[in-house]
Design a protein around this motif. Structure first.
Motif, PDB file in Angstrom:
ATOM      1  N   LEU A 223      39.680  18.176 -57.447  1.00 49.71           N
ATOM      2  CA  LEU A 223      39.974  18.687 -58.780  1.00 49.71           C
ATOM      3  C   LEU A 223      41.375  19.295 -58.855  1.00 49.71           C
ATOM      4  O   LEU A 223      41.997  19.284 -59.901  1.00 49.71           O
ATOM      5  CB  LEU A 223      38.939  19.722 -59.204  1.00 49.71           C
ATOM      6  N   SER A 224      41.870  19.810 -57.714  1.00 47.88           N
ATOM      7  CA  SER A 224      43.183  20.440 -57.770  1.00 47.88           C
ATOM      8  C   SER A 224      44.308  19.407 -57.829  1.00 47.88           C
ATOM      9  O   SER A 224      45.444  19.735 -58.137  1.00 47.88           O
ATOM     10  CB  SER A 224      43.380  21.370 -56.575  1.00 47.88           C
ATOM     11  N   LEU A 225      43.965  18.156 -57.564  1.00 50.80           N
ATOM     12  CA  LEU A 225      44.954  17.081 -57.607  1.00 50.80           C
ATOM     13  C   LEU A 225      45.692  17.039 -58.948  1.00 50.80           C
ATOM     14  O   LEU A 225      46.884  16.762 -59.014  1.00 50.80           O
ATOM     15  CB  LEU A 225      44.238  15.743 -57.364  1.00 50.80           C
ATOM     16  N   GLY A 226      44.964  17.353 -60.015  1.00 51.85           N
ATOM     17  CA  GLY A 226      45.564  17.298 -61.346  1.00 51.85           C
ATOM     18  C   GLY A 226      46.656  18.325 -61.572  1.00 51.85           C
ATOM     19  O   GLY A 226      47.339  18.305 -62.584  1.00 51.85           O
ATOM     20  N   ILE A 277      51.442  12.791 -69.328  1.00 50.45           N
ATOM     21  CA  ILE A 277      50.878  11.499 -68.920  1.00 50.45           C
ATOM     22  C   ILE A 277      50.556  11.508 -67.426  1.00 50.45           C
ATOM     23  O   ILE A 277      49.457  11.122 -67.015  1.00 50.45           O
ATOM     24  CB  ILE A 277      51.849  10.348 -69.269  1.00 50.45           C
ATOM     25  N   VAL A 278      51.507  11.974 -66.623  1.00 54.92           N
ATOM     26  CA  VAL A 278      51.246  11.997 -65.176  1.00 54.92           C
ATOM     27  C   VAL A 278      50.040  12.892 -64.872  1.00 54.92           C
ATOM     28  O   VAL A 278      49.140  12.516 -64.117  1.00 54.92           O
ATOM     29  CB  VAL A 278      52.490  12.475 -64.399  1.00 54.92           C
ATOM     30  N   SER A 279      50.001  14.078 -65.498  1.00 52.19           N
ATOM     31  CA  SER A 279      48.876  14.978 -65.251  1.00 52.19           C
ATOM     32  C   SER A 279      47.558  14.343 -65.686  1.00 52.19           C
ATOM     33  O   SER A 279      46.548  14.458 -64.998  1.00 52.19           O
ATOM     34  CB  SER A 279      49.059  16.291 -66.014  1.00 52.19           C
ATOM     35  N   PHE A 280      47.599  13.669 -66.843  1.00 55.15           N
ATOM     36  CA  PHE A 280      46.377  13.041 -67.334  1.00 55.15           C
ATOM     37  C   PHE A 280      45.864  12.008 -66.345  1.00 55.15           C
ATOM     38  O   PHE A 280      44.676  11.977 -66.014  1.00 55.15           O
ATOM     39  CB  PHE A 280      46.632  12.389 -68.697  1.00 55.15           C
ATOM     40  N   VAL A 285      41.946  10.466 -62.402  1.00 50.97           N
ATOM     41  CA  VAL A 285      41.638   9.952 -61.059  1.00 50.97           C
ATOM     42  C   VAL A 285      40.800  10.968 -60.283  1.00 50.97           C
ATOM     43  O   VAL A 285      39.801  10.619 -59.642  1.00 50.97           O
ATOM     44  CB  VAL A 285      42.943   9.635 -60.283  1.00 50.97           C
ATOM     45  N   SER A 286      41.197  12.256 -60.377  1.00 47.40           N
ATOM     46  CA  SER A 286      40.489  13.251 -59.568  1.00 47.40           C
ATOM     47  C   SER A 286      39.049  13.446 -60.056  1.00 47.40           C
ATOM     48  O   SER A 286      38.137  13.590 -59.252  1.00 47.40           O
ATOM     49  CB  SER A 286      41.253  14.574 -59.558  1.00 47.40           C
ATOM     50  N   TYR A 287      38.834  13.417 -61.364  1.00 46.33           N
ATOM     51  CA  TYR A 287      37.461  13.538 -61.867  1.00 46.33           C
ATOM     52  C   TYR A 287      36.622  12.340 -61.443  1.00 46.33           C
ATOM     53  O   TYR A 287      35.463  12.465 -61.075  1.00 46.33           O
ATOM     54  CB  TYR A 287      37.454  13.680 -63.408  1.00 46.33           C
ATOM     55  N   PHE A 288      37.256  11.176 -61.489  1.00 43.40           N
ATOM     56  CA  PHE A 288      36.547   9.970 -61.072  1.00 43.40           C
ATOM     57  C   PHE A 288      36.182  10.055 -59.591  1.00 43.40           C
ATOM     58  O   PHE A 288      35.045   9.783 -59.183  1.00 43.40           O
ATOM     59  CB  PHE A 288      37.421   8.744 -61.347  1.00 43.40           C
ATOM     60  N   MET A 289      37.169  10.506 -58.779  1.00 43.96           N
ATOM     61  CA  MET A 289      36.908  10.657 -57.346  1.00 43.96           C
ATOM     62  C   MET A 289      35.810  11.685 -57.087  1.00 43.96           C
ATOM     63  O   MET A 289      34.915  11.475 -56.261  1.00 43.96           O
ATOM     64  CB  MET A 289      38.180  11.076 -56.608  1.00 43.96           C
ATOM     65  N   ALA A 290      35.897  12.814 -57.799  1.00 42.68           N
ATOM     66  CA  ALA A 290      34.892  13.869 -57.608  1.00 42.68           C
ATOM     67  C   ALA A 290      33.500  13.344 -57.944  1.00 42.68           C
ATOM     68  O   ALA A 290      32.517  13.673 -57.283  1.00 42.68           O
ATOM     69  CB  ALA A 290      35.226  15.074 -58.483  1.00 42.68           C
TER      70      ALA A 290
ATOM     71  N   TRP B 118      33.252  14.450 -74.972  1.00 41.37           N
ATOM     72  CA  TRP B 118      34.570  13.918 -74.620  1.00 41.37           C
ATOM     73  C   TRP B 118      35.664  14.440 -75.532  1.00 41.37           C
ATOM     74  O   TRP B 118      36.792  14.675 -75.104  1.00 41.37           O
ATOM     75  CB  TRP B 118      34.565  12.386 -74.607  1.00 41.37           C
ATOM     76  N   PHE B 119      35.296  14.633 -76.800  1.00 42.70           N
ATOM     77  CA  PHE B 119      36.259  15.189 -77.755  1.00 42.70           C
ATOM     78  C   PHE B 119      36.752  16.551 -77.264  1.00 42.70           C
ATOM     79  O   PHE B 119      37.933  16.864 -77.340  1.00 42.70           O
ATOM     80  CB  PHE B 119      35.580  15.325 -79.124  1.00 42.70           C
ATOM     81  N   PHE B 120      35.819  17.345 -76.732  1.00 44.32           N
ATOM     82  CA  PHE B 120      36.196  18.670 -76.231  1.00 44.32           C
ATOM     83  C   PHE B 120      36.964  18.566 -74.918  1.00 44.32           C
ATOM     84  O   PHE B 120      38.000  19.191 -74.748  1.00 44.32           O
ATOM     85  CB  PHE B 120      34.948  19.547 -76.027  1.00 44.32           C
ATOM     86  N   VAL B 121      36.427  17.771 -73.977  1.00 41.51           N
ATOM     87  CA  VAL B 121      37.021  17.733 -72.641  1.00 41.51           C
ATOM     88  C   VAL B 121      38.420  17.110 -72.663  1.00 41.51           C
ATOM     89  O   VAL B 121      39.301  17.525 -71.912  1.00 41.51           O
ATOM     90  CB  VAL B 121      36.097  16.986 -71.660  1.00 41.51           C
ATOM     91  N   PHE B 122      38.632  16.168 -73.558  1.00 41.81           N
ATOM     92  CA  PHE B 122      39.939  15.508 -73.601  1.00 41.81           C
ATOM     93  C   PHE B 122      41.071  16.518 -73.820  1.00 41.81           C
ATOM     94  O   PHE B 122      42.179  16.331 -73.332  1.00 41.81           O
ATOM     95  CB  PHE B 122      39.966  14.436 -74.697  1.00 41.81           C
ATOM     96  N   THR B 123      40.755  17.604 -74.535  1.00 43.20           N
ATOM     97  CA  THR B 123      41.806  18.594 -74.788  1.00 43.20           C
ATOM     98  C   THR B 123      42.230  19.323 -73.510  1.00 43.20           C
ATOM     99  O   THR B 123      43.306  19.895 -73.468  1.00 43.20           O
ATOM    100  CB  THR B 123      41.370  19.639 -75.819  1.00 43.20           C
ATOM    101  N   ILE B 124      41.362  19.313 -72.485  1.00 44.84           N
ATOM    102  CA  ILE B 124      41.813  19.887 -71.209  1.00 44.84           C
ATOM    103  C   ILE B 124      42.699  18.891 -70.483  1.00 44.84           C
ATOM    104  O   ILE B 124      43.618  19.258 -69.766  1.00 44.84           O
ATOM    105  CB  ILE B 124      40.634  20.220 -70.246  1.00 44.84           C
ATOM    106  N   LEU B 125      42.375  17.610 -70.629  1.00 47.31           N
ATOM    107  CA  LEU B 125      43.071  16.587 -69.865  1.00 47.31           C
ATOM    108  C   LEU B 125      44.467  16.311 -70.399  1.00 47.31           C
ATOM    109  O   LEU B 125      45.382  16.011 -69.644  1.00 47.31           O
ATOM    110  CB  LEU B 125      42.277  15.276 -69.883  1.00 47.31           C
TER     111      LEU B 125
END
Lengths: 299, 297
Positions: A223-226, A277-280, A285-290, B118-125
């Motif tokens: 998770l810290s990867l982001g 974009i890079v952070s996203f 990727v990190s959420y998918f990996m987790a 997802w609408f909520f979580v996307f705002t963190i991402l």
């Protein structure tokens, strides 16, 4: 049937309305503002009246003399914070778990959680004071053992270390919470069995405690990867000065200076878009990996 | 055999002693920097600048504090922070509960639940970044109003996730029997979920209060006039301005007991005080709240 169901769902939708509206306006609407990154943006002309210049802002950013330095600083500082921010809490959690006197255990936990709740404004003030080359207590201690004073916040040699060390100092206690919880979740029967087999405390730690923590360690690491591009705006902003821009300037502080101080909105937004974009991608990727590695879901 | 056992227990004892010493030292390391600054705030300017102040105040005086508390800017910004804290707390807690409850439902109760989630979580991402966000806040007319500090951050997705994960752990039967008795979603939320969720509510309450107390950047960029600054922003300005590298000597000549250093220390301490007061009371809840709300399995 469907109408009935919709009717029963109505209160739930209604509850979500205020939250959804606020996020739409203050989180989603600004995303449209990324258009500014491709414009020669002039606030008076607005988003639709400014001239489109394609990738001009990005080309400008790439030609900025400091940009690679800043990117390097950001990644280096963030990576070190992530690394030590993982190792220290894991070790401390294992050590705290060995404490048997409840009063001391509670006391230690209470004190190490505390800095997390103070802002970088407060802690920045504290650090500026205790690290001051002339009056600070740290330099007095250095002098007392015969070492020269160090201008921690003004020297490019020391500044990144101060950032990393003080960030770990602020957050390690709070991070131990999840690791301690993971240790508490380990089946006590494993320890009993190990004791019967004659395992020493050290062996128990290596073969039971640590493996028992692996899922949560993997989770926290992924998770810290982001955060690789998040070197900590609050901290840097409150501690840096022009003399340490070379070693301490990070993307976020650069965006602030270019955007809000120099009013070059297009350029600042271009850097911001790159960072988002890079952070996203990293977070996705990190959420998918987790999820794949330890079956973690956010909700 | 006996010998080996003895040696093992000896090294074990050494470890235990070492461990206690190390962890106590570590926790003191978290406290002492604050204590040092506190001591400086209580010391005379002469003692402070001569570097005589270690762990305890030297020439104890409250002069710095009385000087600060007479400053109109300080009182002003403290008032703004207080308003912000109350309004922000109510809005944040209310909205977080209102969002977390529906999101904690199963798919069968709220069919488009995952869309919402997802609408909520996307705002963190992904976020619009500094400049576009600033523009939207200025377009919606919030600049230089207290609401600029409250509305944009009114929905904390992180708190929502903590709450909804906790709600999901509550026994389903309670809710089902309430529905059979004719209760609606609103009743279930306020009369059943809220009273059953004290640990996580205390956690979220602490986070919300700390957030509003500590936030300084929004004050700095959304307020054009320093008289509108909340306390943290006001303090931030002082910390940065009185940073020795930036050279902005505030002329305090004539007031011998205080110096820039002692007043700065006093302001730092006053800025941290409310958290230091609230923290011990809520501390025992948040560990439970965080663990139950975020870490599963």
């Amino acid at each position: 049937m469907n109408i009935k169901k919709t009717k029963r769902e109505m209160p739930l939708h209604l509850m979500l309305v205020p939250g959804v509206v606020i996020l739409l306006i203050y989180c989603y609407y600004p995303m449209l503002g990324f258009a500014i990154a491709f414009q020669k943006f002039i606030p008076i002309n607005g988003l639709f009246g400014s001239n489109w210049i394609g990738l001009g802002n990005f080309r400008y950013v790439l030609q900025m003399p400091d940009i690679w330095k800043v990117l390097g600083n950001t990644v280096f500082i963030a990576t070190m914070k992530i690394l030590f921010g993982l190792i220290v809490p894991i070790v401390v959690a294992i050590l705290i778990n060995e404490l048997k006197v409840m009063l001391i255990k509670r006391g230690v936990q209470t004190l190490i959680y505390l800095p997390h709740f103070l802002s970088w404004v407060i802690l920045g003030g504290v650090l500026v004071d205790i690290l001051s080359p002339s009056e600070g207590i740290v330099n007095q201690l250095l002098n007392a053992v015969g070492l020269d004073s160090v201008f921690f916040l003004g020297s490019n040699h020391w500044f990144p270390s101060v950032l990393i060390f003080s960030d770990v100092w602020k957050e390690f206690g709070f991070s131990t919470i999840v690791f301690l919880a993971a240790i508490t979740g380990i089946n006590p029967a494993l320890y009993e069995a190990a004791i019967v087999d004659g395992a020493s405390h050290t062996r128990q730690m290596w073969h039971i405690t640590l493996p028992g923590m692996v899922p949560i360690i993997v989770l926290m690491a992924t998770l810290s990867l982001g955060n690789v591009l998040n070197a900590g705006f609050d901290q840097v902003f409150n501690l840096y000065s022009p003399s340490v821009y070379e070693s301490g300037d990070i993307l976020d502080t650069l965006i602030y200076r270019i955007g809000l101080l120099d009013a070059q909105f297009g350029v600042a937004t271009a850097i911001g878009l790159f960072k988002s974009i890079v952070s996203f991608v990293l977070i996705a990727v990190s959420y998918f990996m987790a999820y794949r590695l330890v079956n973690y879901r956010i909700f | 055999m006996f010998h080996v056992q003895h040696r093992a227990s000896l090294s074990r004892r050494a470890f235990v002693v070492g461990n206690y010493t190390f962890l106590v030292a570590l926790s003191l390391l978290c406290l002492l920097p604050l204590v040092q600054v506190l001591s400086i705030s209580f010391s005379s300017s002469a003692a402070a600048s001569a570097g005589l102040v270690k762990l305890f105040p030297v020439d104890f005086t409250l002069a710095s504090y009385s000087y600060i508390l007479q400053k109109q800017e300080f009182i002003n910004s403290f008032g703004i922070t207080l308003q912000r804290l109350i309004l922000g707390f109510v809005t944040n807690m209310g909205l977080s509960l209102l969002c977390a409850y529906p999101l904690s439902k199963e798919r069968k109760d709220l069919r488009i639940r995952s869309w919402y989630a997802w609408f909520f979580v996307f705002t963190i991402l992904f976020s619009g970044g500094l400049i576009p966000t600033y523009m939207v806040i200025s377009m919606t007319g919030l600049i230089d109003t207290l609401w600029a500090l409250i509305i944009p951050s009114a929905v904390s997705v992180f708190n929502v996730i903590l709450l909804l994960n906790f709600f999901r752990g509550l026994p389903q039967e309670v809710e089902e029997s309430a529905f059979l008795d004719g209760a609606g979603h609103w009743t279930v939320l306020w009369k059943m979920y809220v009273p059953m969720s004290y640990p996580v509510l205390a956690t979220v309450a602490l986070f919300t209060m700390v957030f509003h107390w500590n936030s300084w950047f929004d004050g700095l960029i959304y307020m054009n006039f320093p008289k509108n600054y909340p306390l943290s922003t006001y303090l931030q300005l002082l910390v940065i301005n009185s940073n020795p590298m930036k050279m902005d000597p505030r002329n305090l000549a004539g007031i011998l007991e205080i110096s820039e250093r002692t007043t700065r220390a006093a302001q730092i301490f006053l800025g941290a005080l409310p958290i230091l007061i609230v923290y011990p009371f809520l501390q025992r809840f948040f560990v439970k709240g965080i663990v139950l709300g975020s870490v599963k399995g």
